[in-house]
Design a protein around this motif. Structure first.
Motif, PDB file in Angstrom:
ATOM      1  N   ARG A  18       0.718  -1.183  -0.062  1.00 54.63           N
ATOM      2  CA  ARG A  18      -0.029  -0.073  -0.011  1.00 54.63           C
ATOM      3  C   ARG A  18       0.787   1.349   0.117  1.00 54.63           C
ATOM      4  O   ARG A  18       0.580   2.258  -0.587  1.00 54.63           O
ATOM      5  CB  ARG A  18      -1.006   0.092   1.295  1.00 54.63           C
ATOM      6  CG  ARG A  18      -1.874   1.162   1.309  1.00 54.63           C
ATOM      7  CD  ARG A  18      -2.562   1.272   2.702  1.00 54.63           C
ATOM      8  NE  ARG A  18      -1.988   0.731   3.868  1.00 54.63           N
ATOM      9  CZ  ARG A  18      -1.338   1.539   4.519  1.00 54.63           C
ATOM     10  NH1 ARG A  18      -1.264   2.932   4.359  1.00 54.63           N
ATOM     11  NH2 ARG A  18      -0.710   1.208   5.712  1.00 54.63           N
ATOM     12  N   LEU A  19       1.801   1.167   0.578  1.00 57.45           N
ATOM     13  CA  LEU A  19       2.715   2.414   0.744  1.00 57.45           C
ATOM     14  C   LEU A  19       3.506   2.579  -0.536  1.00 57.45           C
ATOM     15  O   LEU A  19       4.140   3.651  -0.958  1.00 57.45           O
ATOM     16  CB  LEU A  19       3.722   2.248   2.081  1.00 57.45           C
ATOM     17  CG  LEU A  19       3.115   2.468   3.412  1.00 57.45           C
ATOM     18  CD1 LEU A  19       3.897   2.315   4.388  1.00 57.45           C
ATOM     19  CD2 LEU A  19       2.288   3.814   3.608  1.00 57.45           C
ATOM     20  N   TYR A  20       4.164   1.456  -1.040  1.00 57.73           N
ATOM     21  CA  TYR A  20       5.009   1.625  -2.221  1.00 57.73           C
ATOM     22  C   TYR A  20       4.054   2.154  -3.228  1.00 57.73           C
ATOM     23  O   TYR A  20       4.371   3.060  -4.228  1.00 57.73           O
ATOM     24  CB  TYR A  20       5.492   0.271  -2.448  1.00 57.73           C
ATOM     25  CG  TYR A  20       6.583   0.057  -2.081  1.00 57.73           C
ATOM     26  CD1 TYR A  20       7.806   0.550  -2.127  1.00 57.73           C
ATOM     27  CD2 TYR A  20       6.605  -1.171  -1.244  1.00 57.73           C
ATOM     28  CE1 TYR A  20       9.057   0.408  -1.475  1.00 57.73           C
ATOM     29  CE2 TYR A  20       7.994  -1.592  -0.498  1.00 57.73           C
ATOM     30  CZ  TYR A  20       8.922  -0.669  -0.516  1.00 57.73           C
ATOM     31  OH  TYR A  20      10.097  -1.003   0.040  1.00 57.73           O
ATOM     32  N   ASP A  21       2.623   1.761  -3.454  1.00 52.82           N
ATOM     33  CA  ASP A  21       1.588   1.907  -4.447  1.00 52.82           C
ATOM     34  C   ASP A  21       1.525   3.462  -4.214  1.00 52.82           C
ATOM     35  O   ASP A  21       1.146   4.520  -5.121  1.00 52.82           O
ATOM     36  CB  ASP A  21       0.350   1.288  -4.124  1.00 52.82           C
ATOM     37  CG  ASP A  21       0.646   0.007  -4.816  1.00 52.82           C
ATOM     38  OD1 ASP A  21       1.285  -0.233  -5.572  1.00 52.82           O
ATOM     39  OD2 ASP A  21      -0.333  -0.779  -4.571  1.00 52.82           O
ATOM     40  N   SER A  22       1.390   4.068  -2.964  1.00 46.85           N
ATOM     41  CA  SER A  22       1.132   5.530  -2.715  1.00 46.85           C
ATOM     42  C   SER A  22       2.372   6.230  -3.050  1.00 46.85           C
ATOM     43  O   SER A  22       2.140   7.407  -3.837  1.00 46.85           O
ATOM     44  CB  SER A  22       0.849   5.616  -1.292  1.00 46.85           C
ATOM     45  OG  SER A  22       0.680   6.879  -0.866  1.00 46.85           O
TER      46      SER A  22
END
Length: 76
Positions: A18-22
């Motif tokens: 989720r953090l990488y996608d963000s």
């Protein structure tokens, strides 16, 4: 990215992904290591198409095949 790496290192792949996608939605040119880490998260989350997409982005950056051979990860 530090938080994503922390989650990844502790096996919290969904949180890390989720953090990488963000971060990738904000940063147009992610670092190769971050793309690699995101690909591992996707693989661990049984998202092979997403994992391969990150690997193709790495190839577009000029990462050689031996990069992947040196970083062999067993996905369970």
């Amino acid at each position: 990215m530090n938080s994503a790496e922390f989650f990844l290192a502790n096996g919290h792949y969904k949180d890390a992904a989720r953090l990488y996608d963000s971060a990738f939605s904000i940063q147009n040119t992610p670092l190769a290591q971050d793309l690699y880490n995101a690909s591992i998260c996707a693989a661990q989350l049984n998202e092979p198409e997403k994992s391969m997409a990150y690997c193709l982005l790495l190839a577009d950056k000029g990462v050689a095949p031996d990069f992947f051979e040196k970083k062999l990860v067993i996905v369970t």
